[in-house]
Design a protein around this motif. Structure first.
Motif, PDB file in Angstrom:
ATOM      1  N   LEU A  49       4.103   0.474  -3.547  1.00 51.07           N
ATOM      2  CA  LEU A  49       4.097  -0.960  -3.843  1.00 51.07           C
ATOM      3  C   LEU A  49       2.875  -1.607  -3.209  1.00 51.07           C
ATOM      4  CD1 LEU A  49       5.388  -3.666  -4.768  1.00 51.07           C
ATOM      5  CD2 LEU A  49       6.624  -3.692  -2.583  1.00 51.07           C
ATOM      6  N   ILE A  50       2.081  -2.325  -4.021  1.00 50.83           N
ATOM      7  CA  ILE A  50       0.966  -3.132  -3.524  1.00 50.83           C
ATOM      8  C   ILE A  50       1.410  -4.584  -3.572  1.00 50.83           C
ATOM      9  CG2 ILE A  50      -1.467  -3.737  -3.784  1.00 50.83           C
ATOM     10  CD1 ILE A  50      -1.775  -1.218  -5.552  1.00 50.83           C
ATOM     11  N   ASN A  51       1.678  -5.159  -2.430  1.00 46.35           N
ATOM     12  CA  ASN A  51       2.085  -6.561  -2.352  1.00 46.35           C
ATOM     13  C   ASN A  51       0.848  -7.406  -2.082  1.00 46.35           C
ATOM     14  OD1 ASN A  51       3.117  -9.083  -1.839  1.00 46.35           O
ATOM     15  ND2 ASN A  51       4.532  -8.447  -0.236  1.00 46.35           N
ATOM     16  N   ASP A  52       0.314  -8.028  -3.136  1.00 48.24           N
ATOM     17  CA  ASP A  52      -0.860  -8.898  -3.013  1.00 48.24           C
ATOM     18  C   ASP A  52      -0.486 -10.291  -3.500  1.00 48.24           C
ATOM     19  OD1 ASP A  52      -3.507  -9.367  -2.270  1.00 48.24           O
ATOM     20  OD2 ASP A  52      -4.262  -8.998  -4.292  1.00 48.24           O
ATOM     21  N   ARG A  86       2.852   6.167 -13.203  1.00 44.99           N
ATOM     22  CA  ARG A  86       2.539   5.060 -14.097  1.00 44.99           C
ATOM     23  C   ARG A  86       2.197   3.813 -13.286  1.00 44.99           C
ATOM     24  NH1 ARG A  86       8.074   4.679 -17.027  1.00 44.99           N
ATOM     25  NH2 ARG A  86       8.606   4.814 -14.800  1.00 44.99           N
ATOM     26  N   SER A  87       1.415   2.943 -13.896  1.00 45.34           N
ATOM     27  CA  SER A  87       1.017   1.701 -13.234  1.00 45.34           C
ATOM     28  C   SER A  87       1.818   0.531 -13.783  1.00 45.34           C
ATOM     29  CB  SER A  87      -0.487   1.457 -13.440  1.00 45.34           C
ATOM     30  OG  SER A  87      -0.845   1.576 -14.803  1.00 45.34           O
ATOM     31  N   TRP A  88       2.268  -0.330 -12.850  1.00 46.03           N
ATOM     32  CA  TRP A  88       3.030  -1.529 -13.200  1.00 46.03           C
ATOM     33  C   TRP A  88       2.338  -2.728 -12.565  1.00 46.03           C
ATOM     34  CZ3 TRP A  88       7.856  -1.211 -15.836  1.00 46.03           C
ATOM     35  CH2 TRP A  88       8.368   0.088 -16.005  1.00 46.03           C
ATOM     36  N   ALA A  89       1.945  -3.695 -13.372  1.00 37.68           N
ATOM     37  CA  ALA A  89       1.317  -4.916 -12.861  1.00 37.68           C
ATOM     38  C   ALA A  89       2.232  -6.101 -13.140  1.00 37.68           C
ATOM     39  CB  ALA A  89      -0.044  -5.133 -13.508  1.00 37.68           C
ATOM     40  N   PHE A  90       2.896  -6.614 -12.097  1.00 31.53           N
ATOM     41  CA  PHE A  90       3.731  -7.810 -12.204  1.00 31.53           C
ATOM     42  C   PHE A  90       2.864  -9.012 -11.845  1.00 31.53           C
ATOM     43  CE2 PHE A  90       6.748  -4.445 -11.856  1.00 31.53           C
ATOM     44  CZ  PHE A  90       7.945  -4.887 -12.418  1.00 31.53           C
ATOM     45  N   THR A 108      -7.753  -1.543  -8.224  1.00 28.74           N
ATOM     46  CA  THR A 108      -7.156  -0.723  -7.174  1.00 28.74           C
ATOM     47  C   THR A 108      -5.874  -0.075  -7.672  1.00 28.74           C
ATOM     48  OG1 THR A 108      -8.079  -2.175  -5.472  1.00 28.74           O
ATOM     49  CG2 THR A 108      -6.251  -0.746  -4.817  1.00 28.74           C
ATOM     50  N   LEU A 109      -5.061  -0.825  -8.404  1.00 32.25           N
ATOM     51  CA  LEU A 109      -3.839  -0.280  -8.998  1.00 32.25           C
ATOM     52  C   LEU A 109      -4.156   0.918  -9.881  1.00 32.25           C
ATOM     53  CD1 LEU A 109      -0.829  -0.401  -9.902  1.00 32.25           C
ATOM     54  CD2 LEU A 109      -1.528  -2.118 -11.582  1.00 32.25           C
ATOM     55  N   ALA A 110      -5.154   0.781 -10.737  1.00 34.13           N
ATOM     56  CA  ALA A 110      -5.522   1.869 -11.653  1.00 34.13           C
ATOM     57  C   ALA A 110      -5.990   3.098 -10.889  1.00 34.13           C
ATOM     58  CB  ALA A 110      -6.602   1.390 -12.618  1.00 34.13           C
ATOM     59  N   LEU A 111      -6.784   2.881  -9.837  1.00 33.30           N
ATOM     60  CA  LEU A 111      -7.309   3.997  -9.049  1.00 33.30           C
ATOM     61  C   LEU A 111      -6.184   4.759  -8.348  1.00 33.30           C
ATOM     62  CD1 LEU A 111      -9.684   5.536  -7.722  1.00 33.30           C
ATOM     63  CD2 LEU A 111      -9.662   3.814  -5.926  1.00 33.30           C
ATOM     64  N   LEU A 112      -5.279   4.015  -7.707  1.00 27.87           N
ATOM     65  CA  LEU A 112      -4.200   4.670  -6.973  1.00 27.87           C
ATOM     66  C   LEU A 112      -3.234   5.369  -7.922  1.00 27.87           C
ATOM     67  CD1 LEU A 112      -3.427   2.037  -4.198  1.00 27.87           C
ATOM     68  CD2 LEU A 112      -4.727   4.159  -4.012  1.00 27.87           C
ATOM     69  N   THR A 113      -3.023   4.810  -9.101  1.00 24.58           N
ATOM     70  CA  THR A 113      -2.157   5.448 -10.085  1.00 24.58           C
ATOM     71  C   THR A 113      -2.760   6.769 -10.548  1.00 24.58           C
ATOM     72  OG1 THR A 113      -1.397   3.284 -10.835  1.00 24.58           O
ATOM     73  CG2 THR A 113      -0.963   5.153 -12.275  1.00 24.58           C
ATOM     74  N   GLN A 114      -4.053   6.763 -10.758  1.00 19.78           N
ATOM     75  CA  GLN A 114      -4.737   7.991 -11.177  1.00 19.78           C
ATOM     76  C   GLN A 114      -4.584   9.075 -10.113  1.00 19.78           C
ATOM     77  OE1 GLN A 114      -8.996   7.607 -11.602  1.00 19.78           O
ATOM     78  NE2 GLN A 114      -9.087   9.206 -13.153  1.00 19.78           N
ATOM     79  N   VAL A 127       2.977   3.391  -9.296  1.00 20.88           N
ATOM     80  CA  VAL A 127       2.344   2.415  -8.410  1.00 20.88           C
ATOM     81  C   VAL A 127       2.603   1.030  -8.984  1.00 20.88           C
ATOM     82  CG1 VAL A 127       0.230   1.689  -7.237  1.00 20.88           C
ATOM     83  CG2 VAL A 127       0.551   4.096  -7.848  1.00 20.88           C
ATOM     84  N   VAL A 128       3.048   0.107  -8.126  1.00 22.64           N
ATOM     85  CA  VAL A 128       3.485  -1.224  -8.563  1.00 22.64           C
ATOM     86  C   VAL A 128       2.663  -2.288  -7.851  1.00 22.64           C
ATOM     87  CG1 VAL A 128       5.432  -2.815  -8.731  1.00 22.64           C
ATOM     88  CG2 VAL A 128       5.828  -0.333  -8.876  1.00 22.64           C
ATOM     89  N   LEU A 129       2.046  -3.178  -8.622  1.00 22.36           N
ATOM     90  CA  LEU A 129       1.294  -4.309  -8.080  1.00 22.36           C
ATOM     91  C   LEU A 129       2.070  -5.594  -8.341  1.00 22.36           C
ATOM     92  CD1 LEU A 129      -1.328  -5.783  -7.009  1.00 22.36           C
ATOM     93  CD2 LEU A 129      -2.093  -5.805  -9.400  1.00 22.36           C
ATOM     94  N   VAL A 130       2.165  -6.448  -7.315  1.00 17.52           N
ATOM     95  CA  VAL A 130       2.773  -7.772  -7.457  1.00 17.52           C
ATOM     96  C   VAL A 130       1.740  -8.805  -7.038  1.00 17.52           C
ATOM     97  CG1 VAL A 130       4.621  -9.304  -6.705  1.00 17.52           C
ATOM     98  CG2 VAL A 130       5.075  -6.865  -6.995  1.00 17.52           C
ATOM     99  N   LYS A 131       1.372  -9.717  -7.973  1.00 21.98           N
ATOM    100  CA  LYS A 131       0.296 -10.662  -7.654  1.00 21.98           C
ATOM    101  C   LYS A 131       0.431 -11.952  -8.462  1.00 21.98           C
ATOM    102  CE  LYS A 131      -4.688 -11.013  -6.857  1.00 21.98           C
ATOM    103  NZ  LYS A 131      -4.493 -11.429  -5.452  1.00 21.98           N
TER     104      LYS A 131
END
Length: 465
Positions: free
Chosen positions: A327-330, A356-360, A345-351, A430-434
């Motif tokens: 989880l990336i809490n930004d 899978r990448s999740w962008a909330f 950054t989400l795409a890089l860490l997912t790779q 990998v999950v991004l919240v922003k």
């Protein structure tokens, strides 16, 4: 604060003092009665919802020895016409009375707080350093930062934000910086200023307000900032990632999402291993390095400080690894530039992790008439990076509606509804919240993290939720 008698303070702020003649103050200043400590000055500010005068008793119980007010109260106090104006006068006076203090002013559309936090780590290694708390970057926060300095303070770092033309110029007159740094001109507050050119004009107030002998530190990340000192008699240091910059990053690599590079300055070259997530943190580190060079630090000292610094501010690219899900809490804030940086950054860490990448994502505020187009551009970024799931919360402008696209788009009216997707996360994801501060996506991030921890306990590491 520098030790002063209450009567002297009253004279500086053009107020009327009522209290013991011998009272001397050497604590800090604060407007939140809950945070007041022994020896402090309490500022009875009147806001839209609360009146500081109602909290005099609490401030006194917590140790305040003096209050600055607009009316008589039951403790030693100075009555002034305007508490905020009085604090500005007092801060300017304290700055003049501390001639050995080195003050840094920082502004820019992105990275002010992170750069300030990095500077605290770097500068504290060589001398007592005071920096702005949180995002204290306005007509109240900047004076309070200066008032936290005393005769032992070597460095003071003041953030300078702006809502209107002239705001930064006013802060410069109070702080009188030895170094003024403009990080970059972006689209944050575009709705307030109307154009990036107008934003640049406002940010440049810092450089134009510097006194003779001060140094301008300018980022090379947009077309406006590098030219802000043109025609002025200023010392200039530029920073960036091109060879033409005075302070730059060479041989940049991302290892696990963390930048590693050689810091190159006019003095030398030293390796740096940042502990801050994302390629965009390189710019913040270079800004801090250029400011430190302007203050006389050695390249080796700066590189060592950069390499030990860890994030000091909550909800800024916070990384949590639970149950095989990252989880990336930004969620602290968002603008188009920081949104794109976080998604890269989400795409890089997912790779790297193979999931899978999740962008909330929630609304970016204060973008004015360009809001719809700029949100749409973030959707374009998501598709170009092959983000697997683009989750728009409360704003459909992120969504492109392309059939057959690699990126799956979701829309929810609020983050309560968006929580339904948590059960679809799998190990390796990998999950991004922003989103902007007003969207309170830190609540969603906490819900996700709690559920990941609970699932880890119930089902074990690496299992599907």
């Amino acid at each position: 604060m520098k030790k002063m008698s209450a009567r002297s303070i009253a004279e500086v702020v053009a107020g009327t003092y009522q209290g013991p003649l011998e009272l001397v103050v050497h604590g800090g200043c604060g407007f939140d009665s809950r945070e007041i400590t022994s020896g402090d000055i309490f500022l009875a500010l009147k806001g839209e919802k609360t009146d500081g005068h109602e909290f005099i008793a609490e401030a006194k119980r917590n140790g305040a020895v003096l209050a600055i007010t607009t009316k008589s109260v039951d403790m030693p106090h100075i009555v002034v016409a305007d508490v905020l104006a009085a604090i500005a006068r007092l801060a300017a006076h304290v700055r003049r009375e501390l001639p050995a203090l080195k003050v840094v002013g920082i502004t820019g559309s992105q990275g002010k707080t992170t750069t300030k936090d990095i500077l605290k780590t770097v500068l504290s290694r060589v001398g007592a350093t005071v920096v702005a708390r949180g995002s204290y970057n306005n007509e109240l926060g900047a004076p309070l930062t200066i008032l936290n300095c005393n005769e032992d303070t070597k460095f003071c770092v003041v953030e300078m934000g702006a809502r209107h033309t002239g705001d930064i110029a006013a802060l410069v007159r109070i702080a009188n910086p030895d170094v003024g740094a403009v990080l970059r001109v972006g689209t944050a507050h575009l709705g307030e200023f109307g154009s990036r050119a107008k934003i640049a004009e406002t940010k440049a107030e810092l450089i134009h307000g510097l006194r003779d002998g001060a140094t301008a530190v300018l980022g090379c990340y947009d077309e406006f900032t590098p030219r802000m000192a043109d025609g002025l008699h200023r010392k200039v240091l530029t920073f960036g990632e091109s060879q033409s910059c005075d302070v730059r990053a060479a041989d940049l690599e991302l290892r696990g999402g963390y930048p590693h590079f050689d810091l190159v300055t006019p003095e030398g070259r030293e390796p740096v291993e940042l502990r801050l997530l994302g390629a965009h943190q390189t710019a913040n580190a270079l800004a801090a390095a250029a400011i430190a060079i302007a203050l006389g630090l050695k390249t080796s000292e700066i590189a060592a400080g950069l390499s030990i610094h860890e994030s000091a501010s909550r909800w800024r690219m916070e990384l949590h690894d639970e149950g095989g899900i990252l989880l990336i809490n930004d969620s602290y804030n968002a603008n188009p530039e920081s949104m794109e940086a976080a998604m890269r950054t989400l795409a890089l860490l997912t790779q790297e992790r193979g999931g899978r990448s999740w962008a909330f994502l929630a609304t970016m505020h204060e973008l004015g008439s360009e809001s719809s187009a700029l949100h749409n551009s973030i959707g374009e970024v998501a598709h170009s990076l092959d983000i697997d799931h683009l989750v728009a919360i409360g704003n459909r402008d992120f969504l492109l509606g392309r059939t057959g696209a690699t990126t799956h788009e979701h829309f929810f009216s609020n983050f309560e509804e968006a929580k339904s997707l948590i059960d679809r996360f799998e190990a390796g994801d990998v999950v991004l919240v922003k989103g902007s501060r007003a969207e309170h996506l830190e609540v969603l991030a906490d819900v996700i993290l709690t559920k990941l921890k609970d699932s880890k306990i119930e089902e074990g590491e690496g299992t599907k939720l």
